[in-house]
Design a protein around this motif. Sequence first.
Motif, PDB file in Angstrom:
ATOM      1  N   THR A   8       0.821  -1.221   0.000  1.00  0.00           N
ATOM      2  CA  THR A   8       0.000   0.000   0.000  1.00  0.00           C
ATOM      3  C   THR A   8       0.853   1.269   0.000  1.00  0.00           C
ATOM      4  O   THR A   8       0.305   2.373   0.045  1.00  0.00           O
ATOM      5  CB  THR A   8      -0.912   0.016   1.234  1.00  0.00           C
ATOM      6  OG1 THR A   8      -0.105  -0.037   2.407  1.00  0.00           O
ATOM      7  CG2 THR A   8      -1.877  -1.159   1.215  1.00  0.00           C
ATOM      8  N   TRP A   9       2.154   1.137  -0.060  1.00  0.00           N
ATOM      9  CA  TRP A   9       3.013   2.324  -0.008  1.00  0.00           C
ATOM     10  C   TRP A   9       2.834   3.223  -1.224  1.00  0.00           C
ATOM     11  O   TRP A   9       2.856   4.439  -1.121  1.00  0.00           O
ATOM     12  CB  TRP A   9       4.475   1.906   0.123  1.00  0.00           C
ATOM     13  CG  TRP A   9       4.843   1.495   1.513  1.00  0.00           C
ATOM     14  CD1 TRP A   9       4.002   1.124   2.523  1.00  0.00           C
ATOM     15  CD2 TRP A   9       6.155   1.417   2.034  1.00  0.00           C
ATOM     16  NE1 TRP A   9       4.706   0.808   3.653  1.00  0.00           N
ATOM     17  CE2 TRP A   9       6.049   0.985   3.387  1.00  0.00           C
ATOM     18  CE3 TRP A   9       7.420   1.651   1.514  1.00  0.00           C
ATOM     19  CZ2 TRP A   9       7.147   0.798   4.195  1.00  0.00           C
ATOM     20  CZ3 TRP A   9       8.512   1.456   2.334  1.00  0.00           C
ATOM     21  CH2 TRP A   9       8.381   1.038   3.667  1.00  0.00           C
ATOM     22  N   SER A  10       2.694   2.631  -2.370  1.00  0.00           N
ATOM     23  CA  SER A  10       2.596   3.440  -3.593  1.00  0.00           C
ATOM     24  C   SER A  10       1.355   4.338  -3.575  1.00  0.00           C
ATOM     25  O   SER A  10       1.430   5.524  -3.902  1.00  0.00           O
ATOM     26  CB  SER A  10       2.604   2.547  -4.831  1.00  0.00           C
ATOM     27  OG  SER A  10       1.509   1.673  -4.773  1.00  0.00           O
ATOM     28  N   ILE A  11       0.217   3.769  -3.195  1.00  0.00           N
ATOM     29  CA  ILE A  11      -1.010   4.575  -3.156  1.00  0.00           C
ATOM     30  C   ILE A  11      -0.953   5.589  -2.017  1.00  0.00           C
ATOM     31  O   ILE A  11      -1.469   6.712  -2.141  1.00  0.00           O
ATOM     32  CB  ILE A  11      -2.266   3.669  -3.058  1.00  0.00           C
ATOM     33  CG1 ILE A  11      -3.544   4.475  -3.282  1.00  0.00           C
ATOM     34  CG2 ILE A  11      -2.312   2.952  -1.719  1.00  0.00           C
ATOM     35  CD1 ILE A  11      -3.703   4.966  -4.680  1.00  0.00           C
ATOM     36  N   THR A  12      -0.296   5.254  -0.930  1.00  0.00           N
ATOM     37  CA  THR A  12      -0.169   6.185   0.193  1.00  0.00           C
ATOM     38  C   THR A  12       0.716   7.363  -0.192  1.00  0.00           C
ATOM     39  O   THR A  12       0.372   8.526   0.062  1.00  0.00           O
ATOM     40  CB  THR A  12       0.422   5.462   1.415  1.00  0.00           C
ATOM     41  OG1 THR A  12      -0.401   4.348   1.735  1.00  0.00           O
ATOM     42  CG2 THR A  12       0.512   6.397   2.601  1.00  0.00           C
TER      43      THR A  12
END
Length: 66
Positions: A8-12
Motif C-alpha cells: 500500500t506504499w505506492s497509493i499512500t
Amino acid sequence: MPQLDTSTWSITILSMIITLFLVFQLKVSKYYFPEDPKPTLVATPKPVTPWEKKWTKIYFPLLLPL
C-alpha cells in the motif's frame, strides 16, 4: 520476524503528494500578489542656462583675419 507489507506504499505516497499539492495551491491562492509595476516617465526639468536664450558664435583665434 514478520515481513513488512509494502503493497500500500505506492497509493499512500501518491495520495500524500496529491494532497500536499492541493493544500499548497489553496494556501497560495489566498495571497494577494501585486501586479508588475509599470514604468513611469519622470519629467526632469531642463536647467535654464543663459546661452540657450541667445545665439552665440565661437571664434577660434586661428580663424581670425590678420
